[in-house]
Design a protein around this motif. Structure first.
Motif, short mmCIF file in Angstrom:
data_model
loop_
_atom_site.label_atom_id
_atom_site.label_comp_id
_atom_site.label_asym_id
_atom_site.label_seq_id
_atom_site.Cartn_x
_atom_site.Cartn_y
_atom_site.Cartn_z
N LYS A 173 0.84 -1.20 0.00
CA LYS A 173 0.00 0.00 0.00
C LYS A 173 0.87 1.25 0.00
N VAL A 174 1.98 1.24 0.73
CA VAL A 174 2.90 2.38 0.72
C VAL A 174 3.45 2.58 -0.70
N ALA A 175 3.81 1.50 -1.37
CA ALA A 175 4.31 1.60 -2.75
C ALA A 175 3.24 2.21 -3.66
N GLN A 176 1.98 1.79 -3.49
CA GLN A 176 0.89 2.36 -4.28
C GLN A 176 0.75 3.87 -4.01
N ILE A 177 0.78 4.24 -2.76
CA ILE A 177 0.66 5.65 -2.39
C ILE A 177 1.77 6.46 -3.03
N VAL A 178 2.99 5.96 -2.94
CA VAL A 178 4.14 6.65 -3.52
C VAL A 178 3.97 6.80 -5.03
N MET A 179 3.50 5.74 -5.69
CA MET A 179 3.30 5.81 -7.15
C MET A 179 2.18 6.79 -7.51
N ILE A 180 1.10 6.78 -6.76
CA ILE A 180 -0.01 7.72 -7.03
C ILE A 180 0.49 9.15 -6.88
N LEU A 181 1.19 9.43 -5.79
CA LEU A 181 1.70 10.78 -5.56
C LEU A 181 2.72 11.18 -6.64
N GLY A 182 3.56 10.24 -7.05
CA GLY A 182 4.59 10.54 -8.04
C GLY A 182 4.07 10.69 -9.45
N TYR A 183 3.18 9.81 -9.87
CA TYR A 183 2.69 9.82 -11.25
C TYR A 183 1.52 10.78 -11.47
N CYS A 184 0.65 10.91 -10.50
CA CYS A 184 -0.66 11.54 -10.75
C CYS A 184 -0.93 12.84 -10.00
N CYS A 185 0.01 13.35 -9.27
CA CYS A 185 -0.28 14.51 -8.44
C CYS A 185 0.72 15.63 -8.67
N ARG A 186 0.19 16.81 -8.88
CA ARG A 186 1.05 17.98 -9.04
C ARG A 186 1.82 18.23 -7.75
N SER A 187 3.09 18.52 -7.88
CA SER A 187 3.99 18.74 -6.74
C SER A 187 4.03 17.53 -5.81
N ASN A 188 3.69 16.35 -6.32
CA ASN A 188 3.67 15.12 -5.51
C ASN A 188 2.81 15.26 -4.27
N ARG A 189 1.70 16.00 -4.43
CA ARG A 189 0.80 16.30 -3.30
C ARG A 189 -0.63 15.97 -3.69
N SER A 190 -1.39 15.40 -2.75
CA SER A 190 -2.74 14.97 -3.05
C SER A 190 -3.67 15.08 -1.85
N SER A 191 -4.95 15.22 -2.17
CA SER A 191 -5.98 15.13 -1.13
C SER A 191 -6.20 13.66 -0.80
N LEU A 192 -6.78 13.43 0.35
CA LEU A 192 -7.11 12.06 0.75
C LEU A 192 -8.11 11.44 -0.22
N LEU A 193 -9.08 12.22 -0.67
CA LEU A 193 -10.10 11.71 -1.58
C LEU A 193 -9.48 11.24 -2.91
N LYS A 194 -8.52 11.96 -3.41
CA LYS A 194 -7.86 11.57 -4.66
C LYS A 194 -7.07 10.27 -4.46
N LEU A 195 -6.40 10.15 -3.33
CA LEU A 195 -5.68 8.91 -3.03
C LEU A 195 -6.65 7.73 -2.97
N HIS A 196 -7.82 7.96 -2.37
CA HIS A 196 -8.81 6.89 -2.29
C HIS A 196 -9.32 6.51 -3.68
N LEU A 197 -9.54 7.49 -4.53
CA LEU A 197 -10.01 7.21 -5.89
C LEU A 197 -9.01 6.31 -6.63
N PHE A 198 -7.74 6.67 -6.59
CA PHE A 198 -6.74 5.88 -7.29
C PHE A 198 -6.52 4.52 -6.63
N SER A 199 -6.56 4.47 -5.32
CA SER A 199 -6.41 3.19 -4.63
C SER A 199 -7.55 2.25 -5.00
N TRP A 200 -8.77 2.79 -5.06
CA TRP A 200 -9.93 1.99 -5.48
C TRP A 200 -9.75 1.53 -6.92
N ALA A 201 -9.29 2.42 -7.79
CA ALA A 201 -9.10 2.07 -9.20
C ALA A 201 -8.12 0.91 -9.35
N LEU A 202 -7.08 0.91 -8.55
CA LEU A 202 -6.05 -0.12 -8.67
C LEU A 202 -6.48 -1.49 -8.12
#
Length: 160
Positions: free
Chosen positions: A28-57
């Motif tokens: 899960k940490v690896a997923q979080i790191v990848m979401i922040l790195g690939y999909c988030c401006r300035s490697n920063r995200s809201s909790l809701l966005k992290l949940h969306l991508f985690s659900w997608a995966l």
């Protein structure tokens, strides 16, 4: 006297069990790191966005819903996704390991997290499917797009 009350010794044998990857903290940490790195401006995200991508995966069907939503210029019927309790635990672990930090209700990669992201990115075999999806989506999904999607959440989307 009851014969079951005469138990004098109980022993347990530890047996290996398989834990689904989604429940493994480092996965899960690896997923979080990848979401922040690939999909988030300035490697920063809201909790809701992290949940969306985690659900997608979690499944190919969920990935397809997100891709279809993006391809339809964020106008498709898609409106509800799951909130992942394992993501919250992964975030707690990532924060305690100083892989990411929480600033003003946003989660962002630390320098240590950026190093982890780069090492995951370099490994061509590690988390291949996740990387392909996250790379396709990139930074197309903003917090505003997610907030507009959340506004569509109604009781009409609830199923028995």
């Amino acid at each position: 006297m009851d014969e079951y009350n005469n138990i004098t010794k109980i022993s347990f044998v530890k047996r290996p069990i398989s834990i689904p990857p989604d429940y493994r903290p480092m996965f899960k940490v690896a997923q979080i790191v990848m979401i922040l790195g690939y999909c988030c401006r300035s490697n920063r995200s809201s909790l809701l966005k992290l949940h969306l991508f985690s659900w997608a995966l979690k499944s190919e069907g969920n990935i397809k819903k997100i891709i279809d939503w993006v391809d339809a210029n964020f106008q498709s019927d898609f409106a509800v996704w799951g909130i992942e309790p394992t993501l919250n635990r992964g975030l707690q672990y990532a924060i305690s390991e100083k892989v990411c930090r929480r600033i003003n209700n946003k989660f962002e990669l630390t320098d240590k997290g950026a190093q982890l992201f780069n090492s995951i990115k370099r490994d061509k075999e590690l988390l291949k499917t996740e990387k392909i999806f996250l790379n396709i989506i990139g930074k197309k999904i903003s917090d505003d797009k997610i907030n507009n999607l959340v506004k569509k959440w109604t009781l009409f989307y609830v199923k028995d």
